[in-house]
Design a protein around this motif. Structure first.
Motif, short mmCIF file in Angstrom:
data_model
loop_
_atom_site.label_atom_id
_atom_site.label_comp_id
_atom_site.label_asym_id
_atom_site.label_seq_id
_atom_site.Cartn_x
_atom_site.Cartn_y
_atom_site.Cartn_z
N GLY A 88 66.06 44.52 5.54
CA GLY A 88 67.05 45.47 5.09
C GLY A 88 67.20 46.67 6.02
N THR A 89 68.43 47.14 6.13
CA THR A 89 68.74 48.28 6.99
C THR A 89 67.91 49.50 6.62
OG1 THR A 89 70.98 47.44 7.24
CG2 THR A 89 70.62 49.73 7.84
N GLU A 90 67.78 49.75 5.31
CA GLU A 90 67.01 50.92 4.87
C GLU A 90 65.56 50.82 5.32
OE1 GLU A 90 68.57 48.84 2.63
OE2 GLU A 90 70.41 49.98 2.35
N ARG A 91 65.00 49.63 5.26
CA ARG A 91 63.60 49.43 5.68
C ARG A 91 63.48 49.65 7.19
NH1 ARG A 91 58.68 47.77 4.32
NH2 ARG A 91 57.56 46.25 5.58
N LEU A 92 64.44 49.15 7.95
CA LEU A 92 64.40 49.34 9.39
C LEU A 92 64.58 50.81 9.77
CD1 LEU A 92 66.40 46.21 10.59
CD2 LEU A 92 63.95 46.65 10.89
N GLU A 93 65.37 51.53 9.00
CA GLU A 93 65.53 52.96 9.25
C GLU A 93 64.22 53.69 9.00
OE1 GLU A 93 68.00 55.06 10.36
OE2 GLU A 93 69.09 53.27 10.93
N ALA A 94 63.52 53.33 7.93
CA ALA A 94 62.26 53.99 7.58
C ALA A 94 61.12 53.54 8.48
CB ALA A 94 61.92 53.70 6.12
N LEU A 95 61.10 52.26 8.84
CA LEU A 95 60.02 51.67 9.64
C LEU A 95 60.64 50.84 10.77
CD1 LEU A 95 57.89 50.37 6.64
CD2 LEU A 95 57.39 52.38 8.04
N PRO A 96 61.11 51.49 11.82
CA PRO A 96 61.85 50.77 12.86
C PRO A 96 61.06 49.66 13.56
CG PRO A 96 61.45 53.04 13.51
CD PRO A 96 61.01 52.91 12.10
N ALA A 97 59.75 49.70 13.53
CA ALA A 97 58.96 48.67 14.20
C ALA A 97 58.50 47.57 13.26
CB ALA A 97 57.74 49.32 14.86
N THR A 98 58.94 47.62 12.00
CA THR A 98 58.48 46.61 11.04
C THR A 98 58.91 45.21 11.45
OG1 THR A 98 58.25 46.09 8.70
CG2 THR A 98 60.44 46.72 9.44
N THR A 99 58.10 44.24 11.06
CA THR A 99 58.40 42.84 11.37
C THR A 99 58.60 42.02 10.10
OG1 THR A 99 56.05 42.29 11.45
CG2 THR A 99 57.11 42.89 13.54
N THR A 100 58.48 42.67 8.94
CA THR A 100 58.61 41.94 7.68
C THR A 100 59.62 42.60 6.75
OG1 THR A 100 56.77 43.18 6.72
CG2 THR A 100 56.25 41.04 7.71
#
Length: 119
Positions: A88-100
């Motif tokens: 999700g875009t919101e997750r990528l905004e909060a955690l840009p390096a996330t892989t899950t």
């Protein structure tokens, strides 16, 4: 999210923390090394350990952001490594390096399998 800008911000934090650690080491060189009788000695040691911990976290974050930039380049950024669904875009905004994705990140770690899951 501008990964390059975020990575530059973290690099600045790393440089700042390294300067603080160096300054603390210089300060410690001019003080007594008798931690048992010098209340400031313990404080300096604790402060140095805290700064080192913050530096370690920042260096890991910088490396994670570098890997995220590599995923952007190869087209896999924003795709969950566990289930293959979009993150999700919101997750990528909060955690840009996330892989899950949030669903996979919320699952218990034991028993996770890599690869696309059922759709």
């Amino acid at each position: 999210m501008d990964l390059a800008a975020e990575r530059a911000r973290v690099a600045g934090r790393i440089a700042s923390l390294r300067r603080e650690i160096e300054a603390l080491a210089e300060e410690q060189a001019f003080t007594s090394h008798d931690d048992e009788h010098d209340p400031e000695g313990v404080t300096i040691a604790v402060q140095r350990a805290q700064l080192q911990g913050l530096l370690d976290v920042a260096e890991r974050e910088h490396a994670d952001l570098g890997r995220a930039a590599e995923r952007v380049a190869d087209g896999s950024y924003g795709v969950c490594v566990l289930c293959g669904r979009p993150i999700g875009t919101e997750r990528l905004e909060a955690l840009p390096a996330t892989t899950t994705c949030i669903t996979c990140a919320s699952r218990p770690r034991r028993g996770r399998q890599l690869g696309p899951g059922p759709r």
